[in-house]
Design a protein around this motif. Structure first.
Motif, PDB file in Angstrom:
ATOM      1  N   ASP A  77       2.306   7.196   9.083  1.00  0.00           N
ATOM      2  CA  ASP A  77       2.711   8.299   8.209  1.00  0.00           C
ATOM      3  C   ASP A  77       1.614   8.651   7.206  1.00  0.00           C
ATOM      4  O   ASP A  77       1.370   9.822   6.915  1.00  0.00           O
ATOM      5  CB  ASP A  77       4.013   7.970   7.480  1.00  0.00           C
ATOM      6  CG  ASP A  77       5.221   7.988   8.412  1.00  0.00           C
ATOM      7  OD1 ASP A  77       5.117   8.568   9.518  1.00  0.00           O
ATOM      8  OD2 ASP A  77       6.266   7.423   8.024  1.00  0.00           O
ATOM      9  N   ARG A  78       0.925   7.632   6.700  1.00  0.00           N
ATOM     10  CA  ARG A  78      -0.179   7.862   5.757  1.00  0.00           C
ATOM     11  C   ARG A  78      -1.302   8.639   6.445  1.00  0.00           C
ATOM     12  O   ARG A  78      -1.855   9.588   5.900  1.00  0.00           O
ATOM     13  CB  ARG A  78      -0.684   6.524   5.221  1.00  0.00           C
ATOM     14  CG  ARG A  78      -1.681   6.652   4.092  1.00  0.00           C
ATOM     15  CD  ARG A  78      -2.114   5.286   3.544  1.00  0.00           C
ATOM     16  NE  ARG A  78      -0.995   4.429   3.252  1.00  0.00           N
ATOM     17  CZ  ARG A  78      -0.778   3.241   3.837  1.00  0.00           C
ATOM     18  NH1 ARG A  78      -1.619   2.770   4.728  1.00  0.00           N
ATOM     19  NH2 ARG A  78       0.259   2.510   3.512  1.00  0.00           N
ATOM     20  N   ARG A  79      -1.638   8.242   7.671  1.00  0.00           N
ATOM     21  CA  ARG A  79      -2.693   8.924   8.435  1.00  0.00           C
ATOM     22  C   ARG A  79      -2.279  10.356   8.776  1.00  0.00           C
ATOM     23  O   ARG A  79      -3.101  11.276   8.719  1.00  0.00           O
ATOM     24  CB  ARG A  79      -3.015   8.126   9.706  1.00  0.00           C
ATOM     25  CG  ARG A  79      -4.132   8.706  10.537  1.00  0.00           C
ATOM     26  CD  ARG A  79      -5.472   8.607   9.844  1.00  0.00           C
ATOM     27  NE  ARG A  79      -6.521   9.130  10.709  1.00  0.00           N
ATOM     28  CZ  ARG A  79      -7.743   9.392  10.333  1.00  0.00           C
ATOM     29  NH1 ARG A  79      -8.120   9.154   9.095  1.00  0.00           N
ATOM     30  NH2 ARG A  79      -8.617   9.871  11.176  1.00  0.00           N
ATOM     31  N   ARG A 129      -0.268  12.278   6.984  1.00  0.00           N
ATOM     32  CA  ARG A 129      -0.405  13.064   5.738  1.00  0.00           C
ATOM     33  C   ARG A 129      -1.860  13.403   5.469  1.00  0.00           C
ATOM     34  O   ARG A 129      -2.204  14.529   5.116  1.00  0.00           O
ATOM     35  CB  ARG A 129       0.182  12.286   4.551  1.00  0.00           C
ATOM     36  CG  ARG A 129       1.669  12.338   4.438  1.00  0.00           C
ATOM     37  CD  ARG A 129       2.174  11.788   3.098  1.00  0.00           C
ATOM     38  NE  ARG A 129       1.653  10.480   2.745  1.00  0.00           N
ATOM     39  CZ  ARG A 129       2.188   9.320   3.135  1.00  0.00           C
ATOM     40  NH1 ARG A 129       3.245   9.314   3.902  1.00  0.00           N
ATOM     41  NH2 ARG A 129       1.664   8.183   2.744  1.00  0.00           N
ATOM     42  N   GLU A 133      -5.373   8.842  -1.276  1.00  0.00           N
ATOM     43  CA  GLU A 133      -5.777   9.331   0.042  1.00  0.00           C
ATOM     44  C   GLU A 133      -6.439   8.206   0.794  1.00  0.00           C
ATOM     45  O   GLU A 133      -7.373   7.585   0.344  1.00  0.00           O
ATOM     46  CB  GLU A 133      -6.747  10.518  -0.084  1.00  0.00           C
ATOM     47  CG  GLU A 133      -6.043  11.817  -0.025  1.00  0.00           C
ATOM     48  CD  GLU A 133      -7.001  12.972   0.159  1.00  0.00           C
ATOM     49  OE1 GLU A 133      -8.172  12.780   0.520  1.00  0.00           O
ATOM     50  OE2 GLU A 133      -6.554  14.088  -0.072  1.00  0.00           O
ATOM     51  N   ASP A 134      -5.922   7.949   1.977  1.00  0.00           N
ATOM     52  CA  ASP A 134      -6.397   6.853   2.803  1.00  0.00           C
ATOM     53  C   ASP A 134      -6.418   7.358   4.224  1.00  0.00           C
ATOM     54  O   ASP A 134      -5.593   8.166   4.602  1.00  0.00           O
ATOM     55  CB  ASP A 134      -5.409   5.694   2.624  1.00  0.00           C
ATOM     56  CG  ASP A 134      -5.876   4.407   3.244  1.00  0.00           C
ATOM     57  OD1 ASP A 134      -6.359   4.447   4.386  1.00  0.00           O
ATOM     58  OD2 ASP A 134      -5.727   3.374   2.584  1.00  0.00           O
ATOM     59  N   ASP A 176      -0.037   6.814  -3.348  1.00  0.00           N
ATOM     60  CA  ASP A 176      -0.377   8.131  -2.833  1.00  0.00           C
ATOM     61  C   ASP A 176      -1.879   8.351  -2.777  1.00  0.00           C
ATOM     62  O   ASP A 176      -2.344   9.475  -2.662  1.00  0.00           O
ATOM     63  CB  ASP A 176       0.255   9.232  -3.694  1.00  0.00           C
ATOM     64  CG  ASP A 176       1.766   9.303  -3.490  1.00  0.00           C
ATOM     65  OD1 ASP A 176       2.222   8.877  -2.397  1.00  0.00           O
ATOM     66  OD2 ASP A 176       2.475   9.761  -4.394  1.00  0.00           O
ATOM     67  N   SER A 179       0.819  -1.215   0.000  1.00  0.00           N
ATOM     68  CA  SER A 179       0.000   0.000   0.000  1.00  0.00           C
ATOM     69  C   SER A 179       0.853   1.266   0.000  1.00  0.00           C
ATOM     70  O   SER A 179       0.599   2.193   0.755  1.00  0.00           O
ATOM     71  CB  SER A 179      -0.949   0.027   1.204  1.00  0.00           C
ATOM     72  OG  SER A 179      -1.758  -1.089   1.211  1.00  0.00           O
ATOM     73  N   ASP A 180       1.871   1.324  -0.833  1.00  0.00           N
ATOM     74  CA  ASP A 180       2.716   2.511  -0.883  1.00  0.00           C
ATOM     75  C   ASP A 180       2.227   3.552  -1.882  1.00  0.00           C
ATOM     76  O   ASP A 180       2.965   4.424  -2.299  1.00  0.00           O
ATOM     77  CB  ASP A 180       4.153   2.129  -1.269  1.00  0.00           C
ATOM     78  CG  ASP A 180       4.934   1.609  -0.084  1.00  0.00           C
ATOM     79  OD1 ASP A 180       4.471   1.820   1.046  1.00  0.00           O
ATOM     80  OD2 ASP A 180       6.003   1.019  -0.309  1.00  0.00           O
ATOM     81  N   GLY A 213      -5.620   5.826   6.796  1.00  0.00           N
ATOM     82  CA  GLY A 213      -4.668   5.135   7.633  1.00  0.00           C
ATOM     83  C   GLY A 213      -5.219   3.839   8.195  1.00  0.00           C
ATOM     84  O   GLY A 213      -4.485   3.047   8.733  1.00  0.00           O
ATOM     85  N   ARG A 227       4.385   2.977   8.198  1.00  0.00           N
ATOM     86  CA  ARG A 227       3.796   3.480   6.941  1.00  0.00           C
ATOM     87  C   ARG A 227       2.342   3.881   7.154  1.00  0.00           C
ATOM     88  O   ARG A 227       1.878   4.904   6.633  1.00  0.00           O
ATOM     89  CB  ARG A 227       3.891   2.421   5.844  1.00  0.00           C
ATOM     90  CG  ARG A 227       5.275   2.274   5.251  1.00  0.00           C
ATOM     91  CD  ARG A 227       5.278   1.431   3.977  1.00  0.00           C
ATOM     92  NE  ARG A 227       4.676   0.117   4.140  1.00  0.00           N
ATOM     93  CZ  ARG A 227       5.316  -0.971   4.564  1.00  0.00           C
ATOM     94  NH1 ARG A 227       6.579  -0.894   4.901  1.00  0.00           N
ATOM     95  NH2 ARG A 227       4.690  -2.126   4.651  1.00  0.00           N
ATOM     96  N   GLU A 228       1.587   3.075   7.933  1.00  0.00           N
ATOM     97  CA  GLU A 228       0.186   3.408   8.216  1.00  0.00           C
ATOM     98  C   GLU A 228       0.078   4.725   8.988  1.00  0.00           C
ATOM     99  O   GLU A 228      -0.773   5.566   8.684  1.00  0.00           O
ATOM    100  CB  GLU A 228      -0.465   2.288   9.028  1.00  0.00           C
ATOM    101  CG  GLU A 228      -0.650   1.005   8.261  1.00  0.00           C
ATOM    102  CD  GLU A 228      -1.038  -0.172   9.151  1.00  0.00           C
ATOM    103  OE1 GLU A 228      -1.043  -0.027  10.394  1.00  0.00           O
ATOM    104  OE2 GLU A 228      -1.325  -1.243   8.588  1.00  0.00           O
TER     105      GLU A 228
END
Length: 192
Positions: free
Chosen positions: A88-90, A92, A16-17, A14, A11-12, A19, A85-86
């Motif tokens: 960092d995604r959240r 962002r 929008e997720d 971009d 799941s790398d 997290g 990663r999760e």
């Protein structure tokens, strides 16, 4: 080729997720990200907690696991990197949403009988069945608590109507008429 030079593909993207693995509700083109002061405060608190507490703990765990040798079979390391990663995604996602948030205080409409953002509306359908919903922002609405996003079909049908109005609600099952029975807003909170 060494594992050090391969890209992790878990799941790398971009996209929008939020997290948690669910795609975030996109904002309609050209619209604002309306949010109540309480919703903004909750999302901001979550962001700060991720940055100040959660992420440093996971970084420390990953650092510890990395010192334990072979990373390819190190479950603590692999899980830690995935969790990082999760997070960092959240982070962002929350940063982007809070940057474009338009804070709207629904208490300014307290005493009004017209439906605006932040209203709690009690309405009845054609069969006389009553429902109560609170109209909130995309990122703060929780359907389990009878909260709906301001872009949802029921909110769009109710917005700008008044107590006693009959409005048309368009659903996948067809058009229905609903009557607005009551409109309530929260009281203004005293300044700190």
């Amino acid at each position: 080729m060494s594992k050090a030079f391969t890209k992790e593909t878990d799941s790398d993207s971009d996209v929008e997720d939020d997290g948690a693995g669910d795609a975030a509700s996109p904002l309609p083109a050209g619209s604002k990200n309306y949010m109540t002061p309480g919703g903004y405060a909750r999302l901001r608190a979550e962001l700060l907690d991720l940055i100040d507490n959660e992420r440093p703990k996971v970084v420390e765990a990953v650092h510890w696991a990395a010192r334990n040798g072979d990373r390819s079979e190190n479950g603590d390391y692999i899980y830690g990197k995935k969790r990082l990663r999760e997070i960092d995604r959240r982070i962002r996602f929350l940063t982007k949403r809070l940057e474009v948030a338009e804070i709207t205080d629904p208490s300014v409409h307290h005493g009004s009988d017209q439906v605006f953002f932040g209203a709690t509306v009690r309405y009845a359908n054609e069969a006389g069945l009553e429902h109560t919903v609170t109209i909130l922002g995309i990122d703060e609405a929780d359907s389990a608590q009878s909260q709906v996003s301001w872009i949802s079909p029921v909110a769009r049908a109710l917005l700008k109507s008044r107590e006693g109005d009959v409005v048309k609600l368009i659903t996948p099952a067809g058009a229905h008429e609903v009557e607005v029975l009551a409109v309530n807003y929260p009281l203004a909170r005293p300044a700190d």
